[in-house]
Write a protein that holds these residues in place. Structure first.
Motif, PDB file in Angstrom:
ATOM      1  N   ILE A   1      -7.871  -7.004  11.101  1.00  0.00           N
ATOM      2  CA  ILE A   1      -8.004  -7.529  12.698  1.00  0.00           C
ATOM      3  C   ILE A   1      -9.639  -7.440  12.584  1.00  0.00           C
ATOM      4  CG2 ILE A   1      -8.148  -6.544  14.917  1.00  0.00           C
ATOM      5  CD1 ILE A   1      -5.262  -5.563  14.389  1.00  0.00           C
ATOM      6  N   PHE A   2     -10.441  -6.548  12.145  1.00  0.00           N
ATOM      7  CA  PHE A   2     -11.894  -6.720  12.308  1.00  0.00           C
ATOM      8  C   PHE A   2     -12.640  -7.332  11.432  1.00  0.00           C
ATOM      9  CE2 PHE A   2     -16.001  -4.528  11.682  1.00  0.00           C
ATOM     10  CZ  PHE A   2     -16.499  -4.851  12.859  1.00  0.00           C
ATOM     11  N   ASN A   3     -12.390  -7.527  10.101  1.00  0.00           N
ATOM     12  CA  ASN A   3     -12.984  -8.279   9.013  1.00  0.00           C
ATOM     13  C   ASN A   3     -12.490  -9.553   8.773  1.00  0.00           C
ATOM     14  OD1 ASN A   3     -15.206  -6.426   8.480  1.00  0.00           O
ATOM     15  ND2 ASN A   3     -13.686  -5.120   7.624  1.00  0.00           N
ATOM     16  N   GLY A   4     -11.109  -9.783   9.053  1.00  0.00           N
ATOM     17  CA  GLY A   4     -10.566 -10.908   8.561  1.00  0.00           C
ATOM     18  C   GLY A   4     -10.974 -12.447   9.032  1.00  0.00           C
ATOM     19  N   GLU A   5     -11.580 -12.159  10.390  1.00  0.00           N
ATOM     20  CA  GLU A   5     -11.994 -13.657  10.984  1.00  0.00           C
ATOM     21  C   GLU A   5     -13.044 -13.249  11.934  1.00  0.00           C
ATOM     22  OE1 GLU A   5     -13.173 -16.834  11.643  1.00  0.00           O
ATOM     23  OE2 GLU A   5     -11.356 -17.186  10.896  1.00  0.00           O
ATOM     24  N   THR A   6     -14.166 -13.834  11.465  1.00  0.00           N
ATOM     25  CA  THR A   6     -15.678 -13.165  12.380  1.00  0.00           C
ATOM     26  C   THR A   6     -15.893 -14.311  13.459  1.00  0.00           C
ATOM     27  OG1 THR A   6     -17.060 -14.442  10.630  1.00  0.00           O
ATOM     28  CG2 THR A   6     -16.809 -12.198  10.365  1.00  0.00           C
TER      29      THR A   6
ATOM     30  N   ASP B   1      -1.839  -0.062   2.265  1.00  0.00           N
ATOM     31  CA  ASP B   1      -2.324  -0.023   3.600  1.00  0.00           C
ATOM     32  C   ASP B   1      -3.855  -0.071   3.473  1.00  0.00           C
ATOM     33  OD1 ASP B   1       0.141  -0.288   4.635  1.00  0.00           O
ATOM     34  OD2 ASP B   1       0.409   1.869   5.079  1.00  0.00           O
ATOM     35  N   LYS B   2      -4.495  -0.836   4.385  1.00  0.00           N
ATOM     36  CA  LYS B   2      -5.952  -0.809   4.781  1.00  0.00           C
ATOM     37  C   LYS B   2      -6.231  -0.206   5.980  1.00  0.00           C
ATOM     38  CE  LYS B   2      -6.598  -5.357   2.286  1.00  0.00           C
ATOM     39  NZ  LYS B   2      -7.105  -6.714   2.647  1.00  0.00           N
TER      40      LYS B   2
END
Length: 375
Positions: free
Chosen positions: A167-172, A160-161
């Motif tokens: 959600i935050f860093n996966g797609e800017t 687990d992250k």
């Protein structure tokens, strides 16, 4: 014996200043009833500790095969716990945490205004650390002051992250993240001889009929002579076969599909006399077949019959009460788009990556089918 750790977070995400807008609570749902009620009780304790202007409860029906409607159960529990019904707003589409964010950020109140506004302070509430990522994304991309409030005994797995499912860093790219989160949930659908056009938010996606390829463009490029449509964040469309009606404010724009031009403008009140105010604001889509008009909003269905040049209301109900075999997962209506296939004359209803077919009598629906385009 495993040692359980009680974790209580009540943290702020590096706020530079305090919000001057409303104070909003966003409660994240769960397909597990026990977990869901735990989250609602956390929300109740927070509500009783300080005032809130609005509360969004986010979660659809039958997510991951469950037998509950998450937002409805949260609404009832909060209301019984002392929260006024007028403060609670149901977001009933989300199947995942990503969709909790995507659909809640654009949820509107009874006046048609987005509940979460720039400058608001938003508390994201859960018993799981996924609330951290949602709060972080809200603050970075939606110009709000975001806080997360977490209570619980959830033990993380080794894999687990902290940034839950990235959600935050996966797609800017915020617009791309939102599109992927509800891909594909059209606001309007337009059949052409060799293609299908899907309108989602302020974009137009044109696909071949087997959904192998697509291209996108701005709505304004498709309707260069109708700037009113280009400025809409989510088009509302009533399909009538060879023509249709875009609903913009209190006006209907009748469109000639072949020419892609306005045939006429009609006041909605003249088109459907005595239409209740809530329908003027919250009607999402509809279709006209023969002399009947079917109009949908999140929790309702309105049926009207043509009399002269206007439509007279004959029934106001909910989709799950009117149509046979209406899927539990679609709630009381919750239709985002409706379209008429010009070849088969079938009516197709759309909602959150899914579609249904209506029978010729307009009384029964087929089983749910996925709606997917290849990215």
């Amino acid at each position: 014996m495993k040692k359980h750790i009680l974790v209580l977070f009540f943290a702020c995400l590096s706020l530079s200043s305090w919000g001057q807008g409303k104070k909003v609570m966003l409660v994240l749902g769960s397909d597990n009833k026990e977990i869901l009620l735990d989250r609602v009780n956390i929300a109740l304790r927070l509500y009783k500790s300080q005032p809130f202007d609005d509360i969004i409860v986010s979660g659809g029906c039958a997510a991951h095969g469950s037998v509950i409607c998450e937002a409805s159960l949260m609404f009832e529990t909060l209301n019984k716990g002392g929260v006024p019904a007028a403060k609670i707003h149901k977001e009933e589409n989300a199947k995942t945490t990503v969709q909790n964010y995507v659909f809640s950020r654009e949820l509107k109140d009874e006046l048609g205004k987005r509940i979460i506004q720039p400058g608001d302070t938003v508390y994201v509430v859960s018993n799981h650390w996924h609330a951290i990522s949602v709060a972080a994304r809200l603050q970075k991309y939606d110009q709000v002051y975001a806080k997360f409030h977490i209570e619980g005994q959830v033990e993380p797995k080794a894999t687990d992250k902290l940034d839950y499912v990235n959600i935050f860093n996966g797609e800017t790219d915020s617009e791309k993240f939102i599109s992927k989160g509800k891909w594909l949930t059209p606001n309007a659908v337009w059949f052409m001889p060799d293609s299908i056009r899907y309108f989602m938010d302020n974009k137009l996606y044109s696909s071949d009929k087997v959904h192998n390829t697509y291209n996108s463009s701005a709505v304004g490029q498709f309707f260069p002579f109708i700037p009113e449509l280009a400025n809409q964040e989510a088009l509302r469309f009533i399909d009538a076969g060879d023509h249709g009606y875009f609903l913009v404010g209190s006006q209907l724009f009748q469109i000639d599909k072949e020419k892609k031009k306005i045939s006429k403008k009609i006041d909605l009140s003249a088109f459907i006399p005595n239409l209740p105010e809530q329908w003027k604001i919250h009607a999402k889509t509809g279709f006209i077949k023969d002399d009947q008009l079917f109009l949908f909003k999140d929790d309702g269905l309105l049926i009207a019959k043509k009399k002269g040049k206007t439509y007279s209301i004959i029934q106001e109900t909910t989709a799950n009460q009117y149509f046979k075999n209406w899927p539990f997962s679609w709630g009381k209506g919750n239709v985002s788009a409706a379209a008429i296939d010009p070849n088969t004359k079938q009516i197709i209803l759309y909602r959150n990556q899914e579609q249904l077919l209506l029978n010729q009598e307009l009384t029964e629906v087929s089983e749910v089918k996925p709606l997917k385009l290849k990215w």
